[in-house]
Each structure stands twice: as C-alpha cells, then as structure tokens.
Design an enzyme around this catalytic site. Structure first.
Site, PDB file in Angstrom:
ATOM      1  N   GLN A  34      37.708  47.496  47.465  1.00 11.76           N
ATOM      2  CA  GLN A  34      36.280  47.313  47.199  1.00 11.76           C
ATOM      3  C   GLN A  34      35.858  48.006  45.909  1.00 11.76           C
ATOM      4  O   GLN A  34      34.865  47.632  45.285  1.00 11.76           O
ATOM      5  CB  GLN A  34      35.463  47.845  48.375  1.00 11.76           C
TER       6      GLN A  34
ATOM      7  N   HIS B 215      38.144  38.334  40.474  1.00  7.91           N
ATOM      8  CA  HIS B 215      39.359  37.861  39.797  1.00  7.91           C
ATOM      9  C   HIS B 215      40.581  38.051  40.681  1.00  7.91           C
ATOM     10  O   HIS B 215      41.433  37.154  40.780  1.00  7.91           O
ATOM     11  CB  HIS B 215      39.545  38.625  38.482  1.00  7.91           C
TER      12      HIS B 215
ATOM     13  N   LYS C 265      61.086  12.723  34.573  1.00  7.95           N
ATOM     14  CA  LYS C 265      60.866  11.888  35.757  1.00  7.95           C
ATOM     15  C   LYS C 265      62.168  11.270  36.247  1.00  7.95           C
ATOM     16  O   LYS C 265      62.386  11.120  37.449  1.00  7.95           O
ATOM     17  CB  LYS C 265      59.856  10.790  35.422  1.00  7.95           C
TER      18      LYS C 265
ATOM     19  N   HIS D 207      47.323  43.090  42.268  1.00  6.52           N
ATOM     20  CA  HIS D 207      47.949  43.337  40.966  1.00  6.52           C
ATOM     21  C   HIS D 207      47.061  44.153  40.024  1.00  6.52           C
ATOM     22  O   HIS D 207      47.569  44.788  39.097  1.00  6.52           O
ATOM     23  CB  HIS D 207      48.334  42.015  40.302  1.00  6.52           C
TER      24      HIS D 207
ATOM     25  N   VAL E  41      36.360  32.541  54.797  1.00  8.39           N
ATOM     26  CA  VAL E  41      36.056  31.614  53.705  1.00  8.39           C
ATOM     27  C   VAL E  41      35.223  32.336  52.647  1.00  8.39           C
ATOM     28  O   VAL E  41      34.194  32.942  52.959  1.00  8.39           O
ATOM     29  CB  VAL E  41      35.306  30.375  54.218  1.00  8.39           C
TER      30      VAL E  41
ATOM     31  N   LYS F 270      46.880  34.526  34.546  1.00 10.05           N
ATOM     32  CA  LYS F 270      46.247  33.918  33.377  1.00 10.05           C
ATOM     33  C   LYS F 270      45.398  32.725  33.783  1.00 10.05           C
ATOM     34  O   LYS F 270      44.297  32.529  33.256  1.00 10.05           O
ATOM     35  CB  LYS F 270      47.303  33.493  32.363  1.00 10.05           C
TER      36      LYS F 270
ATOM     37  N   HIS G 265      48.055  50.429  33.453  1.00  9.92           N
ATOM     38  CA  HIS G 265      47.333  50.239  34.706  1.00  9.92           C
ATOM     39  C   HIS G 265      48.252  49.711  35.812  1.00  9.92           C
ATOM     40  O   HIS G 265      47.976  49.898  36.992  1.00  9.92           O
ATOM     41  CB  HIS G 265      46.136  49.301  34.512  1.00  9.92           C
TER      42      HIS G 265
ATOM     43  N   ARG H 179      56.728  19.123  34.450  1.00  6.98           N
ATOM     44  CA  ARG H 179      57.113  17.867  33.816  1.00  6.98           C
ATOM     45  C   ARG H 179      57.089  17.990  32.301  1.00  6.98           C
ATOM     46  O   ARG H 179      56.282  18.722  31.731  1.00  6.98           O
ATOM     47  CB  ARG H 179      56.152  16.762  34.235  1.00  6.98           C
TER      48      ARG H 179
ATOM     49  N   LYS I  65      28.462  50.729  11.866  1.00 11.97           N
ATOM     50  CA  LYS I  65      28.297  49.554  11.015  1.00 11.97           C
ATOM     51  C   LYS I  65      29.628  48.852  10.713  1.00 11.97           C
ATOM     52  O   LYS I  65      30.643  49.490  10.431  1.00 11.97           O
ATOM     53  CB  LYS I  65      27.623  49.951   9.696  1.00 11.97           C
TER      54      LYS I  65
END
Length: 623
Positions: free
Chosen positions: A129, A154, A515, A193, A104, A302, A219, A342, A447
C-alpha cells in the site's frame, strides 16, 4: 481392487504434501480448496470427465491438493493418454486461474481486471500500500499535471499483463507444461517488482542515494528486501503454501524475476552459458523474460508503463501489446526456450522502442523536469541528517539509512517533500532545504542555459560528470563579463538517450518465427525491415543550468556555455546565434550561409529575413 492395492495406488498418486504442518493447512476461503472428494468428483462430471471419478476417489483427492497435481502425477496413476492428462490439467487449472473470490479492479488502462486472491492478500499489506504514495514519474508531475499516477496502479497493471502473457503461452502450447505455480509466481513478481522504489521513484536511487552512499544501490535491491519483509511481517508463508506454492523454491523464483538476469549468465542466448537460476530449470527459462527481460528489454513492465504514462501525459502510444499477446509463442534457440513473436510484428517492436525514446525526450528527460528533480535532490541531501525515521527495534534512521531497514523504508514515501517543507527546526541546512522546495512550488527554478551534444562518435565518460561544472566556470571569456560565476553556480546534467541497451539494437536480441514454420526461431536484421530506421541507438544530451537567476548572471552563463561548447567541440546550441552572436563565428563549421543545407546558419537566416522584411516595408512606402 482390494484394500491393499487401493492404498498402494493412493500413495503413488498423491502429490508430496510436505510436512504434517502443511497437510493441515486450510485455505483462505477459496471455495474449491474446501471441497471434499465427492465435491471434486461432482466437478469432474460437470466438465465431462466423469470417467476419472474413481481415480480421484481411490486417491482421496480433495480440493486442497488440486493445485499441486501435475501431468506426471496423472501419468503415474495410469492415465496413459497425453490428451486425457492435458484435459485433466486444463480442467483443474480453471479453478485456480479464475477463482470465485477473485477481486475485480477497474483500471483506466486495462479495464476490469481480476486479481487472484493470493495477489489480493499481498496488495492488502502496508508494504504494498506504500506504493500509493510514490509517484510513478517523480518530478514529472510538476511539469505535466496529468502525471499524478503512482507505483501502486502500475504494479497491479504489470501483474495483470504478466498473467495474460503466461496464460496465453500456457493455452497456446500445453507442451510447455506451465502449471499454476509458474503463473502465480510470474504474477507475484510483476506485482512486487517495484516494491523497492523510494520517494519520487528514480530520483531516489538515481540522484539522491549516489550523493549520500558510496555503495552502488538500486531499487531492485530494496525490492528483494521489501518482498522478504512483506512475507515475514504479514505471515504470508502459510498463505503461499495454501495456494500450492513450494517454499523456498517458488520464493526464490519470484525474487530472481524481480532482480533480473544475472550478469554472469549473459551469453549468446542459445543455452551455451551456465544456467545460474535456482527457481526454475533451463526448460522453463522463458518465464524469466516476462517481467524483467534483461536480454531484449521487451517485457510487460514496459508495456504497462508505456500505455499508462502515455495516457496520463497525453502522448500517443504507438505500441500495441495486445497484438504481441496474440502472436507470442515459445521456440527453441539452441538449448534455450525463448519467447518469440511473428516476423510481421518486427515493425511494431521498433515502434515500441520509438515510444520509449519519445517518452524520455518529451517527459522523463524534459529540461524543466530534470532541474526540478535536481532541486528536490538538493533539498533531500540538505535535510538528510535532520529527518528521523523510526525503524526496526526503534532504531532512528536518516533518509539515506532507511534503505538498510525495511521497517523504516516502509514509512518513506513522497510525503518526505511535505515533511521537509513544513518542518520547523532551526538548523540552517533544513532552512535551506525548505527554501528550495518552496521555490519549486512558487516556480522560482534555476535557469535553463542550453543544451548541446558531444561530437559524433565521442561520449563523456561518467568519471568526468562531476568535473563539467568546473570546466564551464573555468572558461576564459572572450570579452569581460559583468558578473563572476563559479562552479557551484552551474548544474551540468548528462542524459543518455538510447533504446534501452546503450549502443546496441535490442531487436537484434529478439527472435521471430514465420507462419510457415512456427517452431523455428529466426533473427531479422534492421536492413530487412526498413532503410529509414535509426543508424545509431544511443546519444548523450548535455543540459546546463544556472542557479543564479538574475538577468546579468544568466547572460554571462550563456556566453560561458557557448564558449565551452566551442572549446570542447560540442554541437552548436540551438540559440547560440542569439545569446552569443559574437562567439559563434569563431567556429567555422557552425557557419554555413547556404540556407538549404542541413547545417544552415540560423543567425544569417534571421538577418536575411529581417533584411527582406525591411525591403518589403520600403517598397510599400513608395507604392
């Protein structure tokens, strides 16, 4: 039933276990895999399926082969009723979908999530890791202090969402025949991934590598190499087999998901194009849309980074992926099976891409973020020949060479920043790199000069990018400048803003269902949703910076920039009337005295405001 008939039936029912080596494989302490035949029969009785006990006894099916059973195996064994076969499969799936020894994780985005023991074995490797030490948003952390999250969390979040989506489809549509191998492979692809990301994430493959290597490298290429390295180095082939995966077919399926849809396979999306995947057949092609959806861009990768990045950046996320999970189902589109949602969810998908655009404008392409990442890139390029990383067979690699050696690449993380900053070698390039990184920490940044855009309907070709600094420096000033600036003093950054598919609307690639007929896939045009949606789905922003930070150089650079915008017919810089009031009148369309117009002149508005304030002051004096 005599002994000969029993043996014959056992042979026809037993799944193909492969080589003798595979038959003796033991599980990694996953309880159900240690069951004998009677333990399995006891489990069937507890689930109300005791009438199939004798079937399992005759075939001598112990716990270690349960994950390999399919509907076809039960059909061959004489279970003729489809409902009974589905009940058996659902019952067995309970064992591996929710294993007793699952780990968990308490995630700030998804709450308490369970990870399958096989995923935990992958997580507990040096190659995975390593992602703990690579910032999810690269240089954004130097601008947004909350953006301290890493690729590690992530990746775990993507694996969790991938499992949630594929399990939702499995439970909602048993006829898809999604099995435990499919679910595990999709989860592993989500988990792995991003294995190939380098220091500061997209900075490495988007800015640093193009300056040091001529070959086009992404990558995702390193993710495939790192996945192979992870499996081989840690001896996980045996572990994969023990959980019912089939080699090399399932490994190929995992890698195809990480890599994304082959370019040659892009077509109408109805199955008319050739099927180029090897891991799964066209019947299960919808599984390739879960982790990295190259068709519409709507995928769990995403979903996680929208929610996670918004949480850490303090930006509101307008997309609710949990609603998508509730309404997702697979429909046939020509010869293909596609993940659909839907029709009423189309507005939420536009919100998803609006969130993406907001994140890019406010964070990923923030003007200070981009200059910091440009400075980090400069430091990496200068330090590249002087940083030594030990790779395979004790080979010494440069930073840019590590992408060819996964043993060296495993050691390459964001820590390279401190390694350069704290180095003591006397080489001039390394000294310059240290100075640049120290300036970032002390906030002595290049700048900001200004931002502009190409004229509507035009774009700057990538081949022109390297010439833009020369163009700005080559502008002939209308009045003499106090300082001389050269091309090396400018950084011109061209940013493409879009919905993920360049000029195309990604929602046009999505399919929906109603539906009244949940099996019929339909398209929904933009004008069927709202008249207030974007007309164009891509644009370019041109950001200009000056490396010289003294006031005279910055003022000169601003005037050259405004004059360059006039010459190239670019949009008017927001502060053009302030930094170069003598130049902006030279371009007629930049001047509009009607303050109520969309194209009003800010300089004239400012002057009018000052005149009004002056009148008010005089009135007060004479009251």
């Amino acid at each position: 039933m005599n002994q000969g008939e029993s043996s014959k039936r056992r042979r026809s029912f037993s799944p193909d276990r492969g080589s003798p080596k595979r038959r003796v494989l033991q599980s990694s302490k996953s309880n159900y895999q240690e069951w004998d035949v009677e333990d399995v029969c006891r489990f069937l009785r507890m689930q109300g399926l005791g009438k199939f006990e004798q079937l399992f006894r005759d075939a001598q099916l112990s716990g270690d082969v349960l994950p390999m059973l399919t509907q076809r195996d039960f059909e061959k064994a004489g279970v003729s009723i489809l409902g009974d076969r589905l009940k058996l499969i659902k019952c067995i799936n309970m064992l591996w979908q929710n294993p007793i020894d699952a780990k968990v994780f308490n995630d700030p985005i998804h709450g308490h999530i369970e990870m399958h023991p096989l995923l935990v074995r992958i997580i507990d490797t040096p190659q995975f890791q390593r992602l703990r030490f690579i910032k999810q948003l690269g240089g954004t952390y130097f601008v947004y202090p909350g953006a301290s999250h890493n690729r590690f969390e992530h990746s775990i979040g993507v694996a969790y969402l991938a499992g949630q989506l594929v399990k939702a489809l499995c439970g909602r549509q048993p006829e898809l025949q999604i099995n435990h191998r499919d679910i595990l492979c999709v989860q592993i692809a989500g988990l792995c991934h991003d294995l190939g990301h380098g220091p500061f994430s997209h900075l490495f493959d988007g800015k640093f590598i193009p300056q040091r290597r001529k070959n086009k490298w992404k990558h995702e290429d390193a993710s495939l190499d790192m996945f192979d390295h992870l499996i081989n180095t840690n001896g996980l082939e045996v572990v994969l087999l023990s959980y019912g995966l089939v080699l090399p077919e399932d490994v190929k399926f995992i890698k195809e998901q990480i890599q994304g849809r082959p370019i040659e396979g892009n077509g109408a999306g109805d199955g008319s194009e050739a099927w180029l995947y090897k891991g799964r057949t066209r019947e299960k092609g919808f599984l390739y849309e879960i982790v990295a959806n190259k068709r519409s861009g709507i995928d769990v990768d995403k979903w996680d980074y929208f929610a996670r990045d918004c949480h850490h950046l303090g930006i509101r996320n307008n997309f609710d992926f949990e609603r998508f999970l509730k309404f997702a189902r697979v429909c046939e589109v020509g010869k293909m099976k596609r993940i659909c949602t839907r029709d009423k969810e189309v507005g939420d998908l536009y919100n998803m891409f609006h969130t993406r655009n907001t994140l890019h404008r406010r964070a990923y392409q923030h003007r200070v973020v981009n200059i910091i990442e440009s400075m980090i890139t400069e430091a990496l390029v200068l330090a590249d020949p002087h940083i030594q990383i030990v790779g395979k067979n004790k080979r010494i690699c440069k930073i840019s060479e590590s992408i060819d050696d996964m043993e060296a690449y495993t050691k390459l993380t964001d820590n390279i920043f401190e390694q350069i900053l704290n180095s003591s070698e006397p080489e001039p390039d390394l000294q310059k790199a240290r100075e640049i990184l120290n300036n970032i920490l002390c906030r002595k940044l290049y700048k900001w000069i200004g931002e502009t855009q190409p004229a509507p309907g035009t774009t700057i070709d990538p081949d022109e990018f390297e010439q833009l600094s020369d163009e700005v420096a080559a502008v002939v000033p209308s009045t003499p400048l106090d300082v001389q600036l050269c091309a090396e003093d400018f950084i011109v950054n061209v940013v493409r803003m879009d919905y993920g598919m360049k000029e195309k609307n990604p929602i046009n690639k999505m399919r929906f269902y109603c539906k009244s007929d949940p099996n019929l896939a339909i398209t929904i045009r933009k004008d069927q949703v709202s008249q207030m949606l974007p007309v164009r789905f891509t644009e370019q922003l041109i950001q200009v910076y000056c490396k010289k930070t003294d006031d005279q150089s910055v003022q000169a650079a601003q005037k050259l920039f405004v004059q360059w915008c006039i010459k190239r017919n670019f949009s008017k810089p927001r502060d053009g009337d302030i930094v170069a009031p003598e130049l902006t009148p030279l371009k007629s369309e930049w001047n509009n005295s009607n303050s109520d117009s969309d194209d009003s002149n800010p300089r004239e508005e400012l002057q009018s405001s000052r005149r009004a304030n002056s009148c008010k002051s005089k009135t007060k004096l004479f009251q």
